[in-house]
Design an enzyme around this catalytic site. Sequence first.
Site, PDB file in Angstrom:
ATOM      1  N   LYS A 276       0.806  -1.220   0.000  1.00 50.00           N
ATOM      2  CA  LYS A 276       0.000   0.000   0.000  1.00 50.00           C
ATOM      3  C   LYS A 276       0.843   1.276   0.000  1.00 50.00           C
ATOM      4  O   LYS A 276       0.375   2.328  -0.425  1.00 50.00           O
ATOM      5  CB  LYS A 276      -0.957   0.008   1.200  1.00 50.00           C
TER       6      LYS A 276
ATOM      7  N   ASP B  60     -10.039   2.984   2.396  1.00 45.19           N
ATOM      8  CA  ASP B  60     -10.114   2.257   3.676  1.00 45.19           C
ATOM      9  C   ASP B  60     -10.753   3.096   4.786  1.00 45.19           C
ATOM     10  O   ASP B  60     -11.622   2.621   5.516  1.00 45.19           O
ATOM     11  CB  ASP B  60      -8.716   1.816   4.130  1.00 45.19           C
TER      12      ASP B  60
END
Length: 284
Positions: free
Chosen positions: A67, A103
Site C-alpha cells: 500500500k 479504507d
Amino acid sequence: MPKTLLGLIGHPLGHSLSPQMHNEQFRRLGLDGYYHLFDTPTEELQESVQALRQLGTAGFNITIPYKVSVMAYIDRVDSSAERIGAVNTVVRENEELVGYNTDGEGYLESLLAVRSLEQIKNANILVIGAGGAARAVCYALSLRRPNNIILVNRTQEKAEQLKSHLEDIASIEVVPKEEAESRNSEYDILINTTSIGMSPETDRSPWPLKNVKTSALCSDLIYNPWETRWLKEARKAGLDTLNGSGMFVNQGALAFKYWTGQEPDRKAMHSLVENHLKGEHNAE
C-alpha cells in the site's frame, strides 16, 4: 479481453473474497468486466503495475504489503491518500494511474451504522496499532473532529509518526500501553487495527476489557473470523461490537464506483461476505 479489467495486487492473497464480491456486481449490473487476483512477489511489483497499465486496466486494488511502495509506480496520488501515506485503490484517469485510499471512509461508513456523527464527535477513541489501516482510520476519524484519539502501539515511535501527520486537524495522544490500559474507563470507542486475533491465530486478544464502560463500542477491523475472540469477550461483557466486514465491503464498494461510475449493491456484497465467512471459508 473484457472492457473492464480489474484486480488485486498483494502477497500472499490466499482465499481473497474480493473477486467473488466484485464479479457478482458485474453480473448484477450487466457490466462487461472481470476482477482477478494478481499474487505478486515483492521483486515483481513494478512489473505487475506496468503490465496492468499496458493491458488497459480500469484500475486495481492494492493490499498488504504494497500500500505504500506502490506509490512509486503510479502517476499521481490523491491528496487524502497522500496525507494517509498509503494507497489501496488505483484508478485509470486519462491514461494516468491515480492512487486513492478508500479504507478510512469505508471504515467510517461502517461505524456510522452503529454510532451517530454526534456520538463520534463527543467520543474518546482508543486506536490500537499504528500501521497502514490505523493511518486510514485515524485520518477519516480526524476529519470528524472527535473529542480525543488515544493511540497505542508496540513501537511508540511509529505512533508518534502517525500523530505528527494528523495533529493539525485532530486532538491525538500517544500513550504507553500500561497507561492506556489504566484509562480504559475513559474510552467510548475502542478500535483494533492490528492483526491480533486474525485467522489462524484466533486465540489471541489485542486489548483487556477490564473497567471498560458498559456503553463503549469495541470495533475490530478483522472479519476472519467473523467474531474474533476479543469481540466475543466484549459481547459477553454486554458491550456493543463491530467487526471488519463493513469496512471491507464499503472500501470495495467505493473502489467499484471509482472504476465503473456505478453504485454497487452493498447489501448483496455484505451478504456474500457473511455467507462465505459464516460457512467457514477463509478470506483475506
